[in-house]
Write a protein that holds these residues in place. Structure first.
Motif, PDB file in Angstrom:
ATOM      1  N   GLU A 249       1.145 -15.463 130.292  1.00 22.35           N
ATOM      2  CA  GLU A 249       2.336 -14.614 130.158  1.00 22.35           C
ATOM      3  C   GLU A 249       2.791 -14.668 128.707  1.00 22.35           C
ATOM      4  O   GLU A 249       2.993 -15.754 128.161  1.00 22.35           O
TER       5      GLU A 249
ATOM      6  N   CYS B 287      -8.339 -13.326 140.237  1.00 20.99           N
ATOM      7  CA  CYS B 287      -7.806 -12.497 141.317  1.00 20.99           C
ATOM      8  C   CYS B 287      -8.760 -11.390 141.718  1.00 20.99           C
ATOM      9  O   CYS B 287      -8.686 -10.898 142.844  1.00 20.99           O
TER      10      CYS B 287
ATOM     11  N   MET C  96      -1.724 -22.973 138.428  1.00 23.92           N
ATOM     12  CA  MET C  96      -0.420 -23.189 139.049  1.00 23.92           C
ATOM     13  C   MET C  96      -0.192 -24.673 139.328  1.00 23.92           C
ATOM     14  O   MET C  96       0.933 -25.163 139.244  1.00 23.92           O
TER      15      MET C  96
ATOM     16  N   PHE D 232      -4.620 -20.778 142.321  1.00 25.96           N
ATOM     17  CA  PHE D 232      -4.943 -20.910 140.904  1.00 25.96           C
ATOM     18  C   PHE D 232      -4.758 -22.366 140.516  1.00 25.96           C
ATOM     19  O   PHE D 232      -3.695 -22.942 140.756  1.00 25.96           O
TER      20      PHE D 232
ATOM     21  N   VAL E 196      -9.031 -18.453 150.694  1.00 24.53           N
ATOM     22  CA  VAL E 196      -8.529 -17.987 149.392  1.00 24.53           C
ATOM     23  C   VAL E 196      -8.058 -19.198 148.593  1.00 24.53           C
ATOM     24  O   VAL E 196      -7.380 -20.088 149.108  1.00 24.53           O
ATOM     25  N   GLU E 197      -8.446 -19.226 147.324  1.00 28.29           N
ATOM     26  CA  GLU E 197      -8.169 -20.400 146.521  1.00 28.29           C
ATOM     27  C   GLU E 197      -6.879 -20.231 145.742  1.00 28.29           C
ATOM     28  O   GLU E 197      -6.541 -19.144 145.301  1.00 28.29           O
TER      29      GLU E 197
END
Lengths: 389, 389
Positions: free
Chosen positions: A42, A129, A19, A16, A13-14
């Motif tokens: 956001e 996601c 981030m 982001f 799983v990568e």
């Protein structure tokens, strides 16, 4: 003693990239630099005051116990009324399931409609996601390449061509992340027809559906009772940290999805549900609509300026708060470009590799979640660094 | 047009019988009957006032944006300090992942440690949802029969015997739902050793670990760094509707689990995390400990009375707020018995079929989530109906 082995999924799983960019941007901020954050999805608007007040009142009343697994009757009725008012859609409150954000809704939709080992078509570029939601179900995400000339949205023909013996579902988004582009009503109808013929499932992510600037299309919940529609209080209602979303499910799914929700999540947050009831009052709606107008103005500033900066916008973003730009004119891949821009200008952007495994190195996503004046300053800084070459 | 097909899992997922009982009990209440609710696993204590106040303060400050996916540093440090104080365990805050309730923690643990198609051993009787969490992952739940003479907990031998070529993990609970029984430290050590030898994974559900009456054992986080430990603010801290839990993961899992949490849940609730910080203050801890003493007194009332009512308690419950009673002396299965008790006395109990597919018809779960005086009244009503025969 060794730590227990990870699943194959967890091994690969990568993270982001956004981030990593955020962490580097925050480190630069701590060292005193002025950073303009255009990387994180956001909204910059705070939760509306009436919603905050309703949350505080619910807490004062001790409203902290479990609600039904599919959410309170009051909130499901409020959403049903909102579908009628905003989209002209009749959606029975019984078909609405309140969830812990759109994330839980997508997990539920996949648990309800997809078997392990089956394939789910996902537009590429698309929300990162989604691949992981599918993998968590033990199913296989299959990229569905979408083209600029089709507004970076799939066509019925592309879905028909990609549909295999083992394909079960397609997960669409409109407006989409990272492109901000919408799926037209005609195109949606053709896609739904194509998927129906194959006995498949259309899941429509509408978490940005209330943030559309030019010619809003109604929700897929209007007219397509077999489409699973996902939505959230996070974006339009500026309630990210409250973790509240919902889904509209086909009639025959109501009982099974409630049972799944009981088992997998117990219930969505109680205070968040009570607070969200205040989100539909006319004053709050007026405030939220003024924010949509502000986002539209920001988009227009970007659409005007980006081409002159060698950042081509190939399909007009009609909603959400993202622009997806082709950065190939700069001759470096998007990760290197975003790193350079952050280092040299303090403007944080997201490399396209978060959204497209195949073409992400050619694109950059800009989230316009800063005021128009900050956005103009970011553009000036980009102008300066690109002028230096 | 037909509604899209459900997944095989969704087709067969079972409702909680307790929800049927609850619905019938509530219908009886609406018709004016006095119902004593001993069916639902939700503490009757309100969220502590200091936690409510902290939640309201966080809202007033507009603390409503996303936190990091694995939770705030402050809350992870508070939990680490609590492990030191309460369990004598050194747990690095970096190994703690805050989640949307224990439900999200179990979903994450299974996504991280189990592949689709693998098997997970689950004690029978056990928490009904665990089977569904495993199925949602595309893995296979396998019942592990546990016996009264072993406190309804697995032994290392029973796990070794059940472990097959395709077994990946065992999910334990201590204190357990529905039995309230604990797994002794020695037994846990033997089980962990057995699972380690097979390269497997132990997941320990400790959501009732702070509600233990007689001789509390430390958390599995003390001394077993390769065990995934699940916990929640719902039960001891009486924060059910806040949807907040956490997990302690092995060192090597920290980064992958954070990435999974980012992808699958974005983040746990922001206000809930801020509020939970107030749960560790000495006054609140004193209040919560007095509630544990009250639960202990209620348990003792039940242990004294139930045998005389033909409800045998075969293994002493040491924690949580459940008693698991053998009802075979009444000569009817538990679903019929619970229905009759509800109809004739207004006392709502849960048939064992929610917790054991194999022996549930012989058992009834009693949740002592009512005051001692209400509990005594329930016992009197049972006495009356059983005396009538």
């Amino acid at each position: 003693m060794r730590d227990p082995a990870l699943s194959g999924f967890a091994e690969v799983v990568e993270p982001f990239r956004v981030m990593d960019i955020l962490a580097r941007a925050q480190a630069a901020e701590r060292s005193g630099r002025d950073i303009i954050h255009l990387e994180v999805g956001e909204p910059d608007f705070p939760t509306p005051p009436a919603v905050i007040a309703a949350g505080r009142a619910a807490l004062a009343e001790g409203d902290t116990r479990y609600t039904p697994a599919h959410g309170t009757q009051a909130l499901r009725e409020a959403l049903s009324a909102d579908y009628r008012r905003r989209h002209g859609a009749e959606v029975d409150p019984e078909r609405i399931v309140i969830t812990a954000g759109a994330s839980a809704a997508i997990l539920l939709a996949l648990a309800a409609g997809v078997n392990p080992g089956e394939e789910v078509l996902l537009p590429d570029p698309g929300y990162a996601c989604n691949r992981q939601f599918v993998a968590a179900r033990g199913a296989t995400p299959v990229g569905l390449s979408v083209q600029a000339e089709h507004a970076f949205q799939p066509t019925a023909e592309s879905i028909a061509a990609a549909w295999g013996a083992n394909t079960r579902a397609v997960l669409l988004g409109s407006p989409a992340n990272p492109t901000g582009t919408c799926l037209s009503r005609d195109r949606l109808a053709a896609i739904v027809e194509t998927v129906r013929k194959r006995g498949g499932l259309v899941i429509m992510d509408e978490i940005y559906a209330q943030i559309v600037f030019d010619t809003p299309e109604p929700s897929a919940a209007a007219g397509f009772p077999d489409v699973v529609v996902i939505n959230s209080f996070s974006k339009y209602f500026a309630m990210t940290g409250w973790r509240l979303g919902w889904m509209v499910v086909p009639e025959a799914w109501v009982d099974p999805v409630r049972r799944l929700a009981q088992n997998l999540f117990v219930a969505p947050g109680t205070v968040a549900q009570a607070a969200a009831l205040a989100a539909f009052a006319p004053e709050t709606e007026a405030l939220l609509q003024s924010q949509v107008q502000e986002l539209k103005a920001r988009r227009d500033v970007l659409l005007d300026a980006l081409p002159r900066l060698g950042l081509e916008v190939q399909a007009r973003p009609e909603g959400a708060f993202y622009v997806w730009t082709d950065c190939r004119a700069h001759g470096v891949d998007s990760e290197a470009l975003c790193a350079r821009i952050l280092d040299e200008t303090g403007v944080a952007l997201t490399p396209g590799t978060d959204f497209s495994p195949t073409r992400g190195r050619d694109y950059v996503r800009i989230a316009y979640t800063q005021s128009e004046s900050r956005l103009r300053e970011a553009l000036e800084r980009l102008q300066t660094v690109f002028a230096r070459g």
